[in-house]
Structure formats: structure tokens, C-alpha cells
Design a protein around this motif. Structure first.
Motif, PDB file in Angstrom:
ATOM      1  N   MET A   1      24.203   7.122   2.212  1.00  0.00           N
ATOM      2  CA  MET A   1      23.571   8.387   2.513  1.00  0.00           C
ATOM      3  C   MET A   1      24.337   9.538   1.868  1.00  0.00           C
ATOM      4  SD  MET A   1      21.279   9.469   5.259  1.00  0.00           S
ATOM      5  CE  MET A   1      20.921  11.029   5.959  1.00  0.00           C
ATOM      6  N   CYS A   8      17.585   9.713   1.009  1.00  0.00           N
ATOM      7  CA  CYS A   8      17.694   8.907   2.231  1.00  0.00           C
ATOM      8  C   CYS A   8      16.908   9.530   3.374  1.00  0.00           C
ATOM      9  CB  CYS A   8      19.162   8.735   2.623  1.00  0.00           C
ATOM     10  SG  CYS A   8      20.090   7.642   1.527  1.00  0.00           S
ATOM     11  N   ARG A   9      17.042  10.829   3.571  1.00  0.00           N
ATOM     12  CA  ARG A   9      16.295  11.500   4.649  1.00  0.00           C
ATOM     13  C   ARG A   9      14.791  11.369   4.442  1.00  0.00           C
ATOM     14  NH1 ARG A   9      20.397  15.320   4.139  1.00  0.00           N
ATOM     15  NH2 ARG A   9      19.116  16.574   2.760  1.00  0.00           N
ATOM     16  N   LEU A  12      13.798   7.663   5.097  1.00  0.00           N
ATOM     17  CA  LEU A  12      13.900   7.342   6.527  1.00  0.00           C
ATOM     18  C   LEU A  12      12.742   7.937   7.322  1.00  0.00           C
ATOM     19  CD1 LEU A  12      17.734   7.723   7.143  1.00  0.00           C
ATOM     20  CD2 LEU A  12      16.374   5.638   7.426  1.00  0.00           C
ATOM     21  N   LEU A  15       9.720   5.565   7.515  1.00  0.00           N
ATOM     22  CA  LEU A  15       9.829   4.235   8.112  1.00  0.00           C
ATOM     23  C   LEU A  15       8.936   4.112   9.332  1.00  0.00           C
ATOM     24  CD1 LEU A  15      13.655   3.529   7.888  1.00  0.00           C
ATOM     25  CD2 LEU A  15      11.855   2.824   6.317  1.00  0.00           C
ATOM     26  N   LEU A  90      19.702   2.945  -1.686  1.00  0.00           N
ATOM     27  CA  LEU A  90      19.772   1.828  -0.767  1.00  0.00           C
ATOM     28  C   LEU A  90      20.300   0.610  -1.510  1.00  0.00           C
ATOM     29  CD1 LEU A  90      18.933   0.936   2.141  1.00  0.00           C
ATOM     30  CD2 LEU A  90      16.682   0.408   1.214  1.00  0.00           C
ATOM     31  N   GLU A 117      12.241  -1.383   7.549  1.00  0.00           N
ATOM     32  CA  GLU A 117      12.249  -0.917   8.933  1.00  0.00           C
ATOM     33  C   GLU A 117      13.649  -0.515   9.311  1.00  0.00           C
ATOM     34  OE1 GLU A 117      10.878  -4.443  10.912  1.00  0.00           O
ATOM     35  OE2 GLU A 117       8.772  -3.939  10.570  1.00  0.00           O
ATOM     36  N   GLN A 118      13.773   0.415  10.222  1.00  0.00           N
ATOM     37  CA  GLN A 118      15.087   0.814  10.691  1.00  0.00           C
ATOM     38  C   GLN A 118      15.579  -0.189  11.723  1.00  0.00           C
ATOM     39  OE1 GLN A 118      15.346   4.912  11.517  1.00  0.00           O
ATOM     40  NE2 GLN A 118      17.560   4.880  11.705  1.00  0.00           N
TER      41      GLN A 118
END
Length: 119
Positions: A1, A8-9, A12, A15, A90, A117-118
Motif C-alpha cells: 500500500m 490500493c484505495r 479496495l 471489493l 498487489l 476479496e478482502q
């Protein structure tokens, strides 16, 4: 991150992310998700044209369409318009011994579903 915080934000926030991967056309040993004009609204950050196996990059659009690429072997990230650079945001840290099998499956059997998926 730390090296690609905006990417990344943005990822995310999407997701769970469900897509299909197809084999790259010009870049070498990778699979990609063509995302057309999907907007991630991120700058280029931590960008590379040579992701290592297991690295996932996002090309936020511009010269070519928006896309996400997963390298399973040697990659020189490009499109029909020429060399590109994508944001490395990632990395797959386990199972590298199975990455080539994923690439071969996509190459010989066609598009495959991929889900992020988180945990």
C-alpha cells in the motif's frame, strides 16, 4: 500500500472484484482483465513495464484501455499502441509454483473467472 496508495484505495473500494482473465496478446507470460473505460481515477504510481511473476499491475487508461495484468512469467507490458507501464499494487506471495499452470489454463482453455476479496 505504501508504494501505490491511491491505486490500493481505489481497488479496495471495489471489493469484491469479480472478472474474467484472458491471456495477454503482446506482453508475454501474463493474463489480463480488459476493463474498457472503467475509471479508477488514480495517477501513475509505482509503475512498471516489467512485472515479476505474481505481481499484479493496473493500467489506469490513457494510450490503451484500462486493464489489470497478472504476470505468471516474463512480461514486457505492452499494447498494440506500444510499451505501457502499470501501477504495481498487489503481489501474490504464495503458490508461485502454480502460476504457470494458471497461465497455461487460460491460454489453452480460454477466459477464466478470477475473484478478489478482502480477507
Amino acid at each position: 500500500m505504501q508504494k501505490a496508495p491511491a491505486t490500493c484505495r481505489s481497488f479496495l473500494a471495489r471489493l469484491p472484484f469479480l472478472e474474467r482473465v484472458i491471456h495477454v496478446r503482446w506482453s508475454g507470460q501474463g493474463v489480463w482483465m480488459p476493463l474498457g473505460d472503467m475509471k479508477f481515477d488514480v495517477p501513475f504510481e509505482n509503475a512498471t513495464s516489467y512485472p515479476s511473476p505474481g505481481e499484479i499491475i493496473l493500467y489506469p487508461g490513457g494510450v490503451s484501455e484500462t486493464e489489470i495484468l497478472l504476470a505468471y512469467g516474463r512480461v514486457n507490458f505492452a499494447s498494440m499502441a506500444g510499451q505501457l507501464a502499470g501501477n504495481h499494487f498487489l503481489t501474490i506471495t504464495e503458490g508461485h509454483d502454480r502460476l504457470a499452470l494458471v497461465g497455461q489454463k487460460v491460454l489453452w482453455e480460454g477466459a477464466q473467472t478470477i475473484a478478489f476479496e478482502q480477507a
